[in-house]
Design an enzyme around this catalytic site. Structure first.
Site, mmCIF file in Angstrom:
data_model
loop_
_atom_site.group_PDB
_atom_site.id
_atom_site.type_symbol
_atom_site.label_atom_id
_atom_site.label_comp_id
_atom_site.label_asym_id
_atom_site.label_seq_id
_atom_site.Cartn_x
_atom_site.Cartn_y
_atom_site.Cartn_z
ATOM 1 N N ASP A 1 13.256 14.967 45.320
ATOM 2 C CA ASP A 1 14.235 16.047 45.296
ATOM 3 C C ASP A 1 14.706 16.305 46.728
ATOM 4 O OD1 ASP A 1 15.344 18.190 43.264
ATOM 5 O OD2 ASP A 1 14.804 19.317 45.047
ATOM 6 N N TYR B 1 20.599 24.277 50.056
ATOM 7 C CA TYR B 1 21.679 23.495 49.443
ATOM 8 C C TYR B 1 22.981 23.722 50.191
ATOM 9 C CZ TYR B 1 18.914 22.418 45.228
ATOM 10 O OH TYR B 1 17.976 21.937 44.352
ATOM 11 N N HIS C 1 10.583 14.692 37.048
ATOM 12 C CA HIS C 1 11.040 15.060 38.389
ATOM 13 C C HIS C 1 9.913 15.622 39.250
ATOM 14 C CE1 HIS C 1 14.457 15.592 41.032
ATOM 15 N NE2 HIS C 1 14.144 16.855 41.264
#
Length: 391
Positions: free
Chosen positions: A184, A311, A364
């Site tokens: 990630d 982000y 994930h």
């Protein structure tokens, strides 16, 4: 005079009982929204399951027990780049041979929690049915704005800056050469460690290739790569609303998520379910206690807003940075239950890929979902580079 190196100090978390009572009060006072009949998870987090989880969180979840279990890990904080960085530093078992230093980088929505199950398997493989010669010295830092690391008061750090901090951390710990691994956001951090510190990073292992960023001529791509980019774009259209908010207006969402533990749980729970290899039943991958340990870490540290802002920082990184090819030997474990799984051709285009596997189970959050499989993936990949780290 040379500048003195910062000194790591042992870290023990101690939650104020008043903070837990405030959390329970808020949970019991949750103002629940309505939902269409039989909506389930089709519109986002399922109302019925979240009510069940919140009731357990308020009445039965034992945070002090979970806190004590996390405190069993050797944890520290050190000032780096003007920030206090929290990290686990677990050395290889005394019975093991020469160890390989390894820095593991987490993603969102998690923290050092992602690796809490796998650390003992990596530091003491001989006690877990594996070869003692495959032992690692494991370093698991919390990205600034996550977990028990400081929240930046100024602009958030992007993955390039975080990679620089990790290189500095490994110097402070006395590791000149080391391996890097992650998934990630941690996949980006590990990638930039290989790109910007190739003289120190012996090899890079990742569990994903990230979302594709390509500004060249699509005709130069293989059919497999073009199909993957199209599918990744489609995935972003149906599943990427969270990332669009994080990239553009994270502060707006932070007000509600920071104030409402039920809202925070809904935001994180949907991703734990949607991205894990659970076939729609989140408790196939995580127990309620495990889910709530991760969410409670976010609540008590007040880091949901600062974690989302990363982000926003990464969105400002020039595209050319993501198109640089990693020449450090790179390996990938693309778990079968993960999302946006890249093809071999893309990984070969973007890295010096020397190994790619596709484990049959895990998603994930593979280090937490399938710690035994993940540990063996790291042992096998890094085995040829142990001598290089000591050279």
């Amino acid at each position: 005079m040379p500048k003195a190196q910062p000194r790591p100090e042992p870290f023990v978390q101690q939650t104020d009982p008043a903070a837990l009572e405030d959390l329970r009060t808020r949970l019991r006072a949750t103002r629940w929204p309505d939902a269409p009949e039989d909506a389930g998870w089709s519109l986002g987090t399922d109302l019925a399951y979240l009510r069940e989880l919140v009731a357990y969180w308020a009445e039965d979840f034992d945070w002090p027990a979970q806190e004590a279990a996390l405190a069993a890990l050797p944890r520290f904080r050190v000032p780096l780049g003007g920030l206090g960085i929290h990290f686990v530093h677990a050395r290889a078992a005394a019975s093991a041979g020469p160890s390989l230093p390894l820095v593991l980088s987490h993603g969102w929505p998690d923290s050092f929690w992602r690796y809490s199950k796998v650390i003992p398997l990596l530091t003491d493989p001989g006690s877990h049915g594996a070869d003692p010669a495959d032992a690692f010295d494991v370093v698991v830092p919390d990205i600034p704005g996550f977990g028990y690391s400081d929240r930046p008061v100024g602009p958030p750090l992007d993955s390039i800056a975080v990679a620089g901090l990790w290189a500095e951390l490994m110097t402070v710990l006395g590791y000149e050469r080391f391996g890097a691994a992650g998934g990630d956001l941690g996949s980006h951090v590990s990638r930039f460690l290989g790109l910007d510190h190739p003289d120190r990073v012996v090899a890079v292992h990742r569990t994903d290739g990230g979302l594709p960023r390509f500004t060249g001529d699509p005709a130069d791509l293989s059919p497999e790569e073009r199909a993957w980019i199209e599918s990744a774009t489609a995935w972003g259209g149906t599943e990427g609303a969270y990332a669009a908010i994080h990239r553009t207006k994270p502060q707006t969402a932070a007000f509600g998520l920071h104030d409402s533990p039920a809202g925070l749980a809904a935001w994180i729970l949907e991703k734990l379910r949607g991205w894990s290899d659970c076939d729609g039943d989140v408790e196939r991958s995580f127990t309620k206690d495990e889910i709530l340990t991760n969410i409670t870490l976010y609540w008590l540290t007040g880091t949901i807003g600062s974690s989302m802002r990363v982000y926003h920082a990464n969105a400002a990184v020039p595209p050319a940075q993501y198109e640089r090819r990693v020449e450090v030997p790179s390996g990938f474990s693309i778990f079968s239950g993960d999302v946006v799984r890249p093809p071999r051709a893309w990984l070969e285009r973007t890295t010096n890929m020397v190994r790619m596997t596709e484990p049959p189970r895990g998603g994930h959050f593979a280090p937490f979902e399938e710690p035994e499989i993940y540990a063996e993936e790291l042992r096998a990949f890094f085995r040829p580079y142990r001598t290089a780290a000591r050279g």
